[in-house]
Design an enzyme around this catalytic site. Structure first.
Site, PDB file in Angstrom:
ATOM      1  CG  MET A   1      -0.909  -7.879  -6.821  1.00  0.00           C
ATOM      2  SD  MET A   1      -0.536  -6.844  -8.255  1.00  0.00           S
ATOM      3  CE  MET A   1       1.211  -7.058  -8.409  1.00  0.00           C
TER       4      MET A   1
ATOM      5  CG  LEU B   1     -10.396  -6.280 -11.605  1.00  0.00           C
ATOM      6  CD1 LEU B   1     -10.100  -4.789 -11.701  1.00  0.00           C
ATOM      7  CD2 LEU B   1     -11.325  -6.570 -10.426  1.00  0.00           C
TER       8      LEU B   1
ATOM      9  CD  GLU C   1       5.039   1.934  -9.028  1.00  0.00           C
ATOM     10  OE1 GLU C   1       3.925   1.696  -8.553  1.00  0.00           O
ATOM     11  OE2 GLU C   1       5.937   1.075  -9.092  1.00  0.00           O
TER      12      GLU C   1
ATOM     13  CG  ASP D   1      -0.490  -4.848 -15.927  1.00  0.00           C
ATOM     14  OD1 ASP D   1      -1.127  -4.265 -15.040  1.00  0.00           O
ATOM     15  OD2 ASP D   1       0.215  -5.844 -15.708  1.00  0.00           O
TER      16      ASP D   1
ATOM     17  CD  GLU E   1      -7.553  -5.730 -23.911  1.00  0.00           C
ATOM     18  OE1 GLU E   1      -7.222  -4.549 -23.732  1.00  0.00           O
ATOM     19  OE2 GLU E   1      -8.694  -6.070 -24.279  1.00  0.00           O
TER      20      GLU E   1
ATOM     21  N   GLY F   1       0.780  -1.237   0.000  1.00  0.00           N
ATOM     22  CA  GLY F   1       0.000   0.000   0.000  1.00  0.00           C
ATOM     23  C   GLY F   1       0.806   1.278   0.000  1.00  0.00           C
ATOM     24  CB  SER F   2       4.253   2.273  -0.931  1.00  0.00           C
ATOM     25  OG  SER F   2       4.426   1.908  -2.272  1.00  0.00           O
ATOM     26  CG  ASN F   3       1.762   3.312  -5.836  1.00  0.00           C
ATOM     27  OD1 ASN F   3       2.120   4.371  -6.340  1.00  0.00           O
ATOM     28  ND2 ASN F   3       2.405   2.169  -6.022  1.00  0.00           N
TER      29      ASN F   3
ATOM     30  CG  HIS G   1       2.356  -2.280 -14.958  1.00  0.00           C
ATOM     31  ND1 HIS G   1       2.150  -3.492 -14.324  1.00  0.00           N
ATOM     32  CD2 HIS G   1       3.379  -2.480 -15.821  1.00  0.00           C
ATOM     33  CE1 HIS G   1       3.017  -4.383 -14.795  1.00  0.00           C
ATOM     34  NE2 HIS G   1       3.769  -3.788 -15.719  1.00  0.00           N
TER      35      HIS G   1
HETATM   36  C1  GAR Z   1       3.466  -1.200  -7.368  1.00  0.00           C
HETATM   37  O1  GAR Z   1       4.789  -1.237  -7.838  1.00  0.00           O
HETATM   38  C2  GAR Z   1       2.495  -1.242  -8.520  1.00  0.00           C
HETATM   39  O2  GAR Z   1       2.946  -0.532  -9.642  1.00  0.00           O
HETATM   40  C3  GAR Z   1       2.410  -2.718  -8.800  1.00  0.00           C
HETATM   41  O3  GAR Z   1       2.366  -3.304  -7.528  1.00  0.00           O
HETATM   42  C4  GAR Z   1       3.122  -2.496  -6.623  1.00  0.00           C
HETATM   43  C5  GAR Z   1       2.266  -2.231  -5.414  1.00  0.00           C
HETATM   44  O4  GAR Z   1       3.016  -1.567  -4.422  1.00  0.00           O
HETATM   45  N1  GAR Z   1       1.266  -3.049  -9.600  1.00  0.00           N
HETATM   46  C6  GAR Z   1       1.281  -3.948 -10.567  1.00  0.00           C
HETATM   47  O5  GAR Z   1       2.250  -4.639 -10.830  1.00  0.00           O
HETATM   48  C7  GAR Z   1      -0.006  -4.063 -11.368  1.00  0.00           C
HETATM   49  N2  GAR Z   1       0.182  -4.918 -12.484  1.00  0.00           N
HETATM   50  P1  GAR Z   1       2.295  -0.818  -3.241  1.00  0.00           P
HETATM   51  O6  GAR Z   1       1.336  -1.832  -2.596  1.00  0.00           O
HETATM   52  O7  GAR Z   1       3.396  -0.440  -2.309  1.00  0.00           O
HETATM   53  O8  GAR Z   1       1.571   0.345  -3.812  1.00  0.00           O
END
Ligand code: GAR
Length: 219
Positions: free
Chosen positions: A92, A95, A176, A147, A145, A14-16, A111
């Protein structure tokens, strides 16, 4: 000011999500997080949401017999909050087409690559194996599709000779964190126009300079 209500879907760290929580806590930010949903109980991101006082829900995919039934429950929870935008932030699960269609141009994903290159998992390992000099991140509208979908913003991140998947991943992750809140802000400001496969951000100025890696040496 009416702020755009968003739902954030996560599966892990969950850093994003944290960058979205931080942005939404900034005075004047035009969006607010109405709900955070995780398909994994105990995902670290849930604690981040709780700390910020945001409602959370765990909807485990294991509790459903089909992808469609799981997605229907996600949709029911999201709709109940009145959220107008869904942000996938390290969610992850694939859908279903029905779910993706229901949130057409109202669901975005981040992504860790320069899509359409390197969709899927283990991105940084594959980037290093391919020997490309740049990778990055992409925020895009979600299509059926994996990503894929109209691109809102990308960051180009250099790949360095000594990189490991971890060092490269950390550099990409920082990009990101810059891009995701910006994309949400643009959407909430009504500046993002989708035309087929292409997106225009009204009023945004394109980057003017090429990045070269390794840099051209002046003699
Ligand atoms: C992030 O790097 C995001 O871009 C990736 O999962 C990570 C989640 O990190 N997403 C994918 O690969 C989607 N195909 P986070 O939980 O720290 O945000």
């Amino acid at each position: 000011m009416t702020r755009l209500a968003i739902a954030v879907l996560i599966s892990g760290r969950g850093s994003n999500l944290q960058t979205l929580l931080d942005a939404c806590a900034t005075p004047g930010f035009p969006a607010r997080i109405a709900l955070v949903i995780s398909n994994i109980a105990g995902a670290a991101g849930l604690e981040r949401a709780e700390r910020a006082g945001i409602p959370i829900a765990v909807v485990s995919h294991k509790a459903f017999t089909s992808r469609e039934a799981f997605d229907a429950e996600l949709k029911r929870r999201i709709d109940a909050t009145g959220a107008q935008l869904v942000c996938l932030a390290g969610f992850m699960r694939l859908l279903s087409t029905g779910f993706v269609t229901a949130f057409h141009n109202r669901m975005i994903n981040i992504h860790p690559s320069l899509l359409p290159a390197f969709p899927g998992l283990h991105t940084h390992e594959r980037v290093l194996a391919a020997g490309v000099r740049f990778t990055g991140c992409t925020v895009h509208f979600v299509r059926a599709e994996t990503d894929a979908g109209p691109i809102i913003v990308q960051a180009a991140v250099p790949v360095l000779a000594a990189d490991t998947p971890e060092t490269l991943g950390a550099r990409v992750l920082a990009s990101e964190h810059a891009c995701y809140p910006q994309a949400v802000r643009w959407i909430a400001e009504g500046r993002v126009v989708v035309d087929g496969d292409r997106v225009t951000v009204r009023g945004a100025i394109g980057a003017a300079q090429a990045l070269v890696n390794p840099p051209v040496e002046t003699t």
